[in-house]
Scaffold this motif. Sequence first.
Motif, PDB file in Angstrom:
ATOM      1  N   GLU A 224       6.756 -25.910  25.944  1.00 29.41           N
ATOM      2  CA  GLU A 224       5.966 -24.702  25.709  1.00 29.41           C
ATOM      3  C   GLU A 224       6.952 -23.559  25.453  1.00 29.41           C
ATOM      4  OE1 GLU A 224       2.971 -24.559  29.253  1.00 29.41           O
ATOM      5  OE2 GLU A 224       4.709 -25.821  29.772  1.00 29.41           O
ATOM      6  N   PRO A 225       6.702 -22.697  24.481  1.00 29.64           N
ATOM      7  CA  PRO A 225       7.603 -21.551  24.287  1.00 29.64           C
ATOM      8  C   PRO A 225       7.734 -20.705  25.549  1.00 29.64           C
ATOM      9  CG  PRO A 225       6.242 -21.857  22.348  1.00 29.64           C
ATOM     10  CD  PRO A 225       5.722 -22.818  23.390  1.00 29.64           C
ATOM     11  N   LEU A 269       2.250 -15.141  15.538  1.00 26.76           N
ATOM     12  CA  LEU A 269       1.231 -16.160  15.306  1.00 26.76           C
ATOM     13  C   LEU A 269       1.498 -17.411  16.138  1.00 26.76           C
ATOM     14  CD1 LEU A 269      -1.362 -16.688  13.785  1.00 26.76           C
ATOM     15  CD2 LEU A 269      -0.005 -17.510  11.840  1.00 26.76           C
ATOM     16  N   PHE A 270       2.760 -17.824  16.194  1.00 26.77           N
ATOM     17  CA  PHE A 270       3.151 -18.982  17.008  1.00 26.77           C
ATOM     18  C   PHE A 270       4.263 -18.575  17.963  1.00 26.77           C
ATOM     19  CE2 PHE A 270       1.161 -20.845  13.314  1.00 26.77           C
ATOM     20  CZ  PHE A 270       0.380 -21.846  13.867  1.00 26.77           C
ATOM     21  N   GLY A 271       4.257 -19.176  19.145  1.00 25.25           N
ATOM     22  CA  GLY A 271       5.240 -18.833  20.148  1.00 25.25           C
ATOM     23  C   GLY A 271       6.661 -19.169  19.751  1.00 25.25           C
ATOM     24  N   CYS A 272       6.836 -20.269  19.005  1.00 20.60           N
ATOM     25  CA  CYS A 272       8.191 -20.652  18.597  1.00 20.60           C
ATOM     26  C   CYS A 272       8.828 -19.582  17.711  1.00 20.60           C
ATOM     27  CB  CYS A 272       8.186 -22.010  17.911  1.00 20.60           C
ATOM     28  SG  CYS A 272       7.169 -22.118  16.422  1.00 20.60           S
ATOM     29  N   GLU A 273       8.001 -18.831  16.977  1.00 20.37           N
ATOM     30  CA  GLU A 273       8.531 -17.737  16.170  1.00 20.37           C
ATOM     31  C   GLU A 273       9.092 -16.635  17.061  1.00 20.37           C
ATOM     32  OE1 GLU A 273       5.869 -17.331  12.253  1.00 20.37           O
ATOM     33  OE2 GLU A 273       4.645 -17.422  14.080  1.00 20.37           O
ATOM     34  N   LYS A 274       8.378 -16.330  18.143  1.00 21.37           N
ATOM     35  CA  LYS A 274       8.826 -15.289  19.070  1.00 21.37           C
ATOM     36  C   LYS A 274      10.103 -15.695  19.773  1.00 21.37           C
ATOM     37  CE  LYS A 274       8.012 -11.361  21.265  1.00 21.37           C
ATOM     38  NZ  LYS A 274       7.877 -10.066  20.549  1.00 21.37           N
ATOM     39  N   LEU A 275      10.206 -16.972  20.127  1.00 20.86           N
ATOM     40  CA  LEU A 275      11.381 -17.461  20.870  1.00 20.86           C
ATOM     41  C   LEU A 275      12.511 -17.928  19.961  1.00 20.86           C
ATOM     42  CD1 LEU A 275      11.488 -17.369  23.983  1.00 20.86           C
ATOM     43  CD2 LEU A 275       9.170 -17.324  23.111  1.00 20.86           C
ATOM     44  N   GLY A 276      12.273 -17.968  18.654  1.00 23.23           N
ATOM     45  CA  GLY A 276      13.349 -18.219  17.708  1.00 23.23           C
ATOM     46  C   GLY A 276      13.808 -19.653  17.597  1.00 23.23           C
ATOM     47  N   PHE A 277      12.869 -20.610  17.596  1.00 26.51           N
ATOM     48  CA  PHE A 277      13.269 -21.994  17.353  1.00 26.51           C
ATOM     49  C   PHE A 277      12.292 -22.655  16.395  1.00 26.51           C
ATOM     50  CE2 PHE A 277      10.286 -22.437  20.837  1.00 26.51           C
ATOM     51  CZ  PHE A 277       9.704 -23.684  20.698  1.00 26.51           C
ATOM     52  N   LYS A 278      12.742 -23.720  15.741  1.00 24.95           N
ATOM     53  CA  LYS A 278      11.944 -24.409  14.737  1.00 24.95           C
ATOM     54  C   LYS A 278      11.710 -25.856  15.155  1.00 24.95           C
ATOM     55  CE  LYS A 278      13.250 -21.608  10.713  1.00 24.95           C
ATOM     56  NZ  LYS A 278      11.880 -21.092  10.534  1.00 24.95           N
ATOM     57  N   PRO A 279      10.516 -26.144  15.665  1.00 23.61           N
ATOM     58  CA  PRO A 279      10.184 -27.524  16.031  1.00 23.61           C
ATOM     59  C   PRO A 279       9.875 -28.346  14.793  1.00 23.61           C
ATOM     60  CG  PRO A 279       8.264 -26.152  16.270  1.00 23.61           C
ATOM     61  CD  PRO A 279       9.379 -25.223  15.870  1.00 23.61           C
ATOM     62  N   GLN A 280       9.696 -29.639  14.981  1.00 27.50           N
ATOM     63  CA  GLN A 280       9.271 -30.493  13.867  1.00 27.50           C
ATOM     64  C   GLN A 280       7.763 -30.664  13.825  1.00 27.50           C
ATOM     65  OE1 GLN A 280      12.501 -33.043  15.305  1.00 27.50           O
ATOM     66  NE2 GLN A 280      12.668 -33.793  13.216  1.00 27.50           N
ATOM     67  N   SER A 281       7.116 -30.689  14.998  1.00 25.38           N
ATOM     68  CA  SER A 281       5.656 -30.751  15.012  1.00 25.38           C
ATOM     69  C   SER A 281       5.127 -29.787  16.067  1.00 25.38           C
ATOM     70  CB  SER A 281       5.157 -32.173  15.268  1.00 25.38           C
ATOM     71  OG  SER A 281       5.444 -32.579  16.583  1.00 25.38           O
TER      72      SER A 281
END
Length: 462
Positions: A224-225, A269-281
């Motif tokens: 989870e972000p 829009l997505f938490g990964c954008e806020k935390l600065g990482f790029k998941p695959q799915s």
Amino acid sequence: MLPLSNLAVRDVETLVHPYVNLASFRETGPLVIERGHGVYVYDTDGKAYIEGMAGLWCTSLGYGNEELVEAAATQMRKLSFAHLFAGRSHDPAIELAEKLKEIAPVPISKVFFCNSGSEANDTQIKLVWYLNNARGRPLKKKIVSRVKAYHGVTIAAASLTGLPANHRDFDLPLPGFLHAGCPHHYRFAHDGETEEEFASRLADELEALIVKEGPETVAAFIAEPVMGAGGVIVPPKTYFQKIMAVCARHDLFVISDEVICGFGRLGTLFGCEKLGFKPQSISVAKALSSAYLPIGAVMIPELMYEALLVESKKIGVFGHGFTYGGHPVSAAVAVKTLEIYARERIIEKAAKRAPLFQARLKALGDHPLVGEARGLGLIGGVELVADKTSKRSFAPQHGVGAAVVRFAEAEGLIVRAVYGDILTLSPPLVISATEIEELFDRLTRALDKMLDWVTRDGLTQP
């Protein structure tokens, strides 16, 4: 203790409630909610409460949104049910999949629909195993989650979850599920360790875990972000950047569980954008439909879709799916929800209110009962302690977190206590500045009442 109402008695005699002490619940009974509007819900006596948890982190547009009601009614009249099995389809599922691909923060090839976050993460596990079988790597199957993570309660998703109550006496976790360290600086950093040093240590520990297990056996990392049910844990600075580097070195498939953080909770829009990482799915649910109807989804990259094609050719069928996955009414409501987010600039407006929310949250850190008040965007956690200097928690039998929840209800505020005595806050994204102020005023009064209680009864003593 007041006698239970007739409705409460009927509840106690007919329902099994999640996440409650079922024994003591027979005496206390439920809080029965009758209706809702905006950020408020009302019990059967007509008392209003600020829904400080947006239900379960999910009712992002608040209650009684007529556009969502009409979207559901219109679709129900047109096509009340259809499934996606055996090549069937319908407009709402197609349109929703297109929209999710369009707004995804990473390249997405296809979307698989289900009904909840648990089902989405359970599906992620199966697809990772499927992927590695298709790629001729039958040993690469172990999945790394984290201590205090929450990824659901199906047998496999609960194995990902890193909370003792979700494992104890359920005979979980299953073999093949690993749990790396929890990224909570307040609780788990060494004395004098900075956030970046703590992040580096966690990354080193993850790498050591992978090497110990054998990189050829470890398939994926899920996160989870911001960790929700584990206590609203915001990762330390540089954490995800360092963790992602370890995953890349050992070819781990990275999954972002956006069930809570997706669709604006953190201000993006997505938490990964806020935390600065790029998941695959990516796994999504909850705010996808503002929780008006159950729906979840797995956002699948091309690499994984190619594996589904390979296995379908070999086996003759993709043998996974849910009767209600992509239900046309749920999908139609989700399409309308995404439309409202964009048209009304809901996420941008929520991000502008986040500094006020976080300022009031952080101010609670000065309260004598609060060890740490933490959060990001419109999510917050308030960790209650018996001693601020040593960070000593209250003895579990005192039920301090649960007592504050009851005091908050008396003040007209719904919050939740998780993992010990941690209060969580996650109001609807449409909450106004005035309502944010009122939320924290009510919570402060509840904490003050709790302080009087613990002081009177000497509950802060070791």
